[in-house]
Design a protein around this motif. Structure first.
Motif, PDB file in Angstrom:
ATOM      1  N   ASP A  67       0.833  -1.211   0.000  1.00 34.21           N
ATOM      2  CA  ASP A  67       0.000   0.000   0.000  1.00 34.21           C
ATOM      3  C   ASP A  67       0.866   1.258   0.000  1.00 34.21           C
ATOM      4  OD1 ASP A  67      -2.360  -1.338  -0.091  1.00 34.21           O
ATOM      5  OD2 ASP A  67      -2.779  -1.237   2.046  1.00 34.21           O
ATOM      6  N   THR A  68       1.942   1.240   0.760  1.00 34.74           N
ATOM      7  CA  THR A  68       2.847   2.396   0.786  1.00 34.74           C
ATOM      8  C   THR A  68       3.491   2.613  -0.579  1.00 34.74           C
ATOM      9  OG1 THR A  68       3.305   1.988   3.132  1.00 34.74           O
ATOM     10  CG2 THR A  68       4.851   3.383   1.945  1.00 34.74           C
ATOM     11  N   THR A  81       0.922   4.105  -2.950  1.00 35.49           N
ATOM     12  CA  THR A  81       0.745   5.540  -2.679  1.00 35.49           C
ATOM     13  C   THR A  81       1.849   6.347  -3.337  1.00 35.49           C
ATOM     14  OG1 THR A  81      -0.265   4.987  -0.537  1.00 35.49           O
ATOM     15  CG2 THR A  81       0.466   7.252  -0.841  1.00 35.49           C
ATOM     16  N   PHE A 125      -3.988   5.711   0.478  1.00 36.52           N
ATOM     17  CA  PHE A 125      -3.549   6.090   1.824  1.00 36.52           C
ATOM     18  C   PHE A 125      -4.725   6.065   2.806  1.00 36.52           C
ATOM     19  CE2 PHE A 125      -2.683   9.325   5.100  1.00 36.52           C
ATOM     20  CZ  PHE A 125      -1.478   8.850   5.590  1.00 36.52           C
ATOM     21  N   MET A 139      -5.776   2.540   4.014  1.00 30.37           N
ATOM     22  CA  MET A 139      -4.813   1.725   4.757  1.00 30.37           C
ATOM     23  C   MET A 139      -5.300   1.492   6.181  1.00 30.37           C
ATOM     24  SD  MET A 139      -1.214   3.375   3.386  1.00 30.37           S
ATOM     25  CE  MET A 139      -0.167   2.308   4.355  1.00 30.37           C
ATOM     26  N   ARG A 189      -0.767   2.238   9.320  1.00 31.75           N
ATOM     27  CA  ARG A 189       0.142   3.169   8.669  1.00 31.75           C
ATOM     28  C   ARG A 189       1.431   3.269   9.470  1.00 31.75           C
ATOM     29  NH1 ARG A 189      -4.489   7.793   8.197  1.00 31.75           N
ATOM     30  NH2 ARG A 189      -5.708   6.871   6.490  1.00 31.75           N
ATOM     31  N   SER A 204       4.669   5.280   5.555  1.00 30.12           N
ATOM     32  CA  SER A 204       3.428   5.604   4.848  1.00 30.12           C
ATOM     33  C   SER A 204       3.108   7.090   4.968  1.00 30.12           C
ATOM     34  CB  SER A 204       2.271   4.773   5.408  1.00 30.12           C
ATOM     35  OG  SER A 204       2.601   3.413   5.476  1.00 30.12           O
TER      36      SER A 204
END
Length: 790
Positions: free
Chosen positions: A542-543, A546, A562, A565, A568, A572
Motif C-alpha cells: 500500500d505504501t 501511494t 492512503f 490503509m 500506517r 506511509s
C-alpha cells in the motif's frame, strides 16, 4: 540360576552389580549363558558398555542370544557402528541370526545414516523369512522414514499383515518428519476410523508435531481434546509436545495452561515453554520462565540454554548472555561447544561483542564452517560489513572452504559495500568450486546490481534454466535499482505471461519501476493484479502504491490508497507528505504532518526531509525554518540532505546570506549537494558577485557528481565567462567525469521504450525522421518557426 534373577533387578548401581558379579564368579555360575547375558545387559543399562563388551569377549563362543543382547545394548548407548560391526561378525562367522537382532541393527543403521547397510539387512530379513514379523517390519518402516525414504516406508507399511499401535505411530511420525504433514495426519485419521488400534502418547507426539508445523490451531485444539477424551497417559514427551504445538500455533495462553496442568515439570516442559515464548517474540516472558525453572531446582540442558541465549539475543542483553555462557562452562553442559557454539556466536555478534566472537571461533572454528557462517551472516545483518569480509578471508586462511551459505553472506556484504573487486574474486571461487546453486547465483545477481553492474547480473540470470521467483525478484529489483525500469517491467511481463509465481517482493519491485518511469497505466494494471492475487491490505504494498500514484501525477488515487490503509507506518505518512509536497500542496502536507503527530507516530529523518522539500517547492520559508529547528526536539540531528534542502529553500527565496551562514555553521565536511543548492540560488538571482566570493570553496569540492560541475560551468556560460567555463569542463575531463545524458521514454502498445540523444533503438526510427522532416517543411510553409533539427 533362577533365584539370582530378582538380584539382578535390585542392582541400581555399578557397585552392587559388581558385588553380584563377584558372587557369581566365586560360585562358578558366571559361565552360565543366562547369567552372563543378564550381566551384559545390566552393565549396559547402568552406563558401562565397556564392561559389557569385556564380559562378552571373555566368552570363547558367545551364542546368538548374547550377540543380540550386546547389539541391543550398543544401540541403546548410541554406539551404532559397534552394533553394525557385531552384526557383520555374526554374518561372516555364520552365526544364526534371530528376529530379535534385526530391530536393533536397523535402528543402528538409521542412527548413523548407513542406508546401504540398512538395505542389505532388509534383504537378509526377507531371505531369513522374517519379513512377516510385525516388530521387524515396524523397524523397517522406522529406518526408511528416518532416512527420508518415505515411499519405501509406506510400501513396507502397506504390506504388513498386522498393524499395531507402534507401526501406525511410526508411519505417522515418518510422514510428518519428511514434510508430508497432511499425509501423516491423514494416516492418523485412518488409524482412528479403523478402530481396534488405540493411539498412545507416541502416536500423539507425531500428531502434535504435525499440527505445530502447519500452525493449524484448530487441529491443535482437536489433538489436545483427543488426548483428554481418550485419557491418553501424558508423559514428559507428550506434555512438552503439546506446549510446543501451541507455541508454534501462536496460542501461548493454551501452552501456559498445559504447562501449569502438567503432573510433573520436567526439563523438556520448561524448555518447550521458553521456546514457545521466544517464537512469539515474548523474550521477557521466556527469560522469566527460565528464572522460575532455576528457582524450582530443575537443571537446564543444552537445548534449554540454546533457547535462553535466543531470548538474550532478542532483548540485546549481553550481560545475561555472559551469565549463561558462564553457567555452560561451570556445569560443563557442552564442553566442546558443539551444540551451543553457534548460539553464543550469534549472541556476541548481535550485541557487538566482536572480541568474544573471535575467542569462540578460535575454540570451535577449526572443526567446521557453521560457526564462521554464523558470524559472517550476523555481521552482515548488523552492518559490520568490513568485519564480515575479514572473517570470510580469515576462514579460508585457516584451511576451511566456505560453503554456499558463507559465500552468499560474503557476496551480500560486497554488494552493500559496493566492493566489486572482492565480489569478482568470490565469483571466480564459486565457478572454480562449481558451487552454482540458486542461492549463490541469486546473491551474485544482487551483488552485481548493487555495485552498479546489473548487466553482469543479467548474464548470470540468462544462463539459469529454470530460475525461481527469488531469482526473478533479484533481477527485477536490480534493474529497477539501477534505473533501467523498462527492463524491470519487461521481466515482470515475462513472469506474468509464463504464469510463474508472483509474490509481494515482485509486486513491490514492479511498482517501484512504474514509479521511476511515471508509467501510470501499468501501475494501475499491477494494482488490479495484486488484488486478483490476494496481495491486498499489505502495509508495504500500500505504501509503494501511494508513492507510485503520487509520482505518476495521480494525487487523488494516492490519497485513496492512503485513506484505505488499515495500518500506517512512519514510512506511509512520509510518502503521503512527499506526495503533497511534490504537487505543491504545502498546507495539506503541513496538516498531514500534524495528523501524524496526533496519531502518536514520531517523524524520522525521511519525514523531515519530505516536509522540508514540500516547503522548498512551495517557497514556504518560515515554515521550513520552523521544521528544520524542530528536528532536534525529536532527537534527530540534521544530515547533509536536510542541510541541502534548507539551503535550497533559502537560496530560491533569495536569502543567500542566510543560506551561506547555515553552510558555515555545519560541523561536518560540506559536500557538493549543499554547495550546489547555494550555487543554483546564485544563478537564479544573478548573484555572480557572491559566486566569486565563494569560488575557492566551490572549487575545493571533490565529488563524482557531474551535475554539480555542469551547473557550475553553465553559470559561467550564461555570464559569458568562457574561460572559466572551459576550465570547469577541463576539470571534469581530468577526473574522468562527463555529463550524464538525458533520455526520454514513450509508451507504444502498452510497452515502454527508452531512448536518448543519438540513439537509434526503435525500428520506427526512419519513419520518425521522415515525419519530422515533413513537419519541419510544413511549419516553414506556414511561416511558423520550428526548433526541430532533422
Amino acid at each position: 540360576m533362577t533365584q539370582y534373577m530378582p538380584l539382578f533387578r535390585s542392582c541400581t548401581s555399578l557397585r552392587t552389580l559388581s558385588q553380584l558379579h563377584a558372587h557369581l564368579l566365586v560360585s562358578g555360575l558366571h559361565r552360565h549363558p543366562q547369567a552372563s547375558t543378564k550381566l551384559i545387559e545390566s552393565y549396559s543399562h547402568l552406563g558401562s558398555l565397556h564392561s559389557s563388551s569385556l564380559l562378552f569377549h571373555s566368552f570363547p563362543n558367545p551364542d546368538p542370544f548374547m550377540f543380540g543382547v550386546l547389539i541391543k545394548c550398543s544401540t541403546w548407548s548410541r554406539h551404532y557402528h559397534r552394533s553394525i560391526s557385531l552384526y557383520h561378525h555374526m554374518i561372516r562367522h555364520d552365526i544364526p541370526t534371530t528376529r530379535f537382532i534385526f530391530p536393533s541393527v536397523l535402528r543402528a543403521c538409521s542412527g548413523c545414516g548407513e542406508m546401504r547397510v540398512g538395505r542389505e539387512v532388509h534383504g537378509r530379513v526377507v531371505k531369513c523369512g522374517f519379513d512377516g514379523d510385525n516388530v521387524v517390519e515396524t523397524a523397517l518402516v522406522g529406518l526408511y522414514g528416518e532416512m527420508g525414504w518415505l515411499d519405501e516406508a509406506m510400501r513396507v507399511f502397506g504390506e504388513m499383515s498386522v498393524r499395531d499401535t507402534v507401526s501406525w505411530s511410526s508411519v505417522v511420525l515418518s510422514c510428518v518428519e519428511n514434510g508430508e504433514v497432511s499425509r501423516g495426519l491423514g494416516m492418523f485419521r485412518e488409524m482412528v476410523m479403523m478402530g481396534g488400534v488405540v493411539p498412545d502418547s507416541v502416536t500423539m507426539l507425531g500428531v502434535c508435531e504435525g499440527c505445530g508445523k502447519l500452525g493449524w490451531w484448530r487441529g491443535a485444539r482437536a489433538a489436545h481434546g483427543f488426548v483428554v477424551r481418550r485419557e491418553i497417559r501424558k508423559d514428559e514427551g507428550l506434555d512438552s509436545s503439546l506446549i510446543t504445538m501451541y507455541g508454534k500455533c501462536g496460542d501461548l495462553q493454551s501452552a501456559e495452561r498445559v504447562f501449569r496442568s502438567a503432573s510433573c515439570w520436567h526439563t523438556a516442559s520448561w524448555t518447550a515453554m521458553i521456546s514457545g515464548y521466544n517464537q512469539g517474540g515474548c523474550f521477557v516472558e521466556a527469560r522469566g520462565v527460565f528464572v522460575r525453572m532455576l528457582e524450582c531446582g530443575v537443571e537446564p540442558n543444552s537445548v534449554t540454554l540454546m533457547c535462553v541465549l535466543m531470548s538474550c539475543v532478542g532483548l540485546g542483553l549481553i550481560r545475561d548472555g555472559k551469565s549463561v555462557h558462564g553457567y555452560v562452562i561451570r556445569k560443563a553442559v557442552d564442553p566442546e561447544l558443539e551444540f551451543l557454539g553457534s548460539a553464543l556466536l550469534e549472541l556476541y555478534a548481535e550485541t557487538g561483542g566482536v572480541r568474544y566472537c573471535q575467542e569462540i571461533l578460535n575454540t570451535i572454528g577449526l572443526r567446521n564452517v557453521v560457526p564462521w557462517n554464523t558470524v559472517i551472516s550476523v555481521y552482515c545483518q548488523k552492518g559490520l560489513l568490513k568485519e564480515a569480509l575479514l572473517v570470510f578471508v580469515r576462514m579460508q586462511s585457516q584451511g576451511l572452504m566456505p560453503d554456499a551459505f558463507g559465500m552468499s553472506s560474503a557476496l551480500a556484504a560486497c554488494g552493500k559495500m559496493g566492493s566489486l573487486e572482492l565480489g569478482h574474486q568470490i565469483h571466480g571461487h564459486v565457478v572454480k568450486r562449481g558451487c552454482l546453486d540458486e542461492f549463490v547465483l541469486n546473491s551474485l545477481i544482487d551483488m552485481y546490481s548493487k555495485c552498479g553492474f546489473v548487466d553482469s547480473g543479467y548474464v548470470i540470470f540468462d544462463t539459469m534454466k529454470t530460475p525461481g521467483i527469488i531469482t526473478w525478484n533479484s533481477m527485477i529489483s536490480g534493474f529497477s535499482r539501477c534505473g533501467n525500469s523498462v527492463m524491470a517491467i519487461n521481466l515482470f511481463d515475462q513472469i506474468y505471461m509464463n504464469r510463474l509465481e508472483i509474490d509481494e517482493v515482485t509486486i513491490l519491485s514492479v511498482i517501484q519501476a512504474c514509479s521511476e518511469l511515471g508509467y501510470l497505466e501499468k501501475g494501475k494494471w499491477v494494482h488490479h493484479k495484486l488484488i486478483t492475487y490476494g496481495i491486498w491490505k499489505d502495509l508495504f504494498v500500500d505504501t509503494a502504491l501511494t508513492d507510485m500514484y503520487a509520482k505518476c501525477g495521480d494525487l487523488q488515487s494516492a490519497q485513496g490508497v492512503f485513506d484505505m490503509m488499515i495500518e500506517r507506518s512512519v514510512v506511509s505518512w512520509s510518502v503521503m507528505i512527499a506526495a503533497y509536497g511534490v504537487h505543491g500542496k504545502i498546507h495539506a502536507a503541513i496538516s498531514l504532518f500534524s495528523q501524524m503527530l496526533e496519531a502518536g507516530i514520531e517523524p524520522n529523518e525521511v519525514t523531515f526531509m519530505n516536509i522540508l522539500s514540500a516547503c522548498s517547492h512551495a517557497g514556504a520559508v518560515e515554515e521550513g525554518r520552523i521544521y528544520f529547528r524542530s528536528m532536534k526536539d525529536f532527537g534527530i540531528e540534521p544530515n547533509a540532505e536536510h542541510f541541502a534542502c534548507i539551503v535550497d529553500l533559502l537560496s530560491r527565496a533569495g536569502d543567500l546570506k542566510g543560506a551561506y551562514d547555515i553552510i558555515k555553521s555545519i560541523q561536518f565536511s560540506v559536500d557538493a549537494s549543499i554547495w550546489g543548492a547555494l550555487l543554483n540560488g546564485c544563478r537564479i538571482h544573478q548573484r555572480m558577485d557572491m559566486i566569486k566570493s565563494i569560488q575557492k570553496d566551490l572549487l575545493d569540492i571533490k565529488t563524482d557528481d557531474s551535475g554539480y560541475y555542469t551547473l557550475f560551468s553553465n553559470i559561467y556560460a550564461e555570464g559569458g565567462n568562457w574561460e572559466e567555463f572551459g576550465n570547469v569542463r577541463l576539470m571534469m575531463k581530468d577526473i574522468g567525469l562527463r555529463k550524464v545524458p538525458g533520455y526520454s521514454a514513450i509508451e507504444i502498445d502498452k510497452r515502454v521504450y527508452r531512448f536518448g540523444a543519438g540513439d537509434t533503438p526503435l525500428p520506427q526510427m526512419e519513419e520518425i525522421y521522415r515525419f519530422l522532416e515533413n513537419f519541419q517543411c510544413l511549419t516553414h510553409g506556414l511561416g511558423v518557426r520550428s526548433n526541430f533539427i532533422c
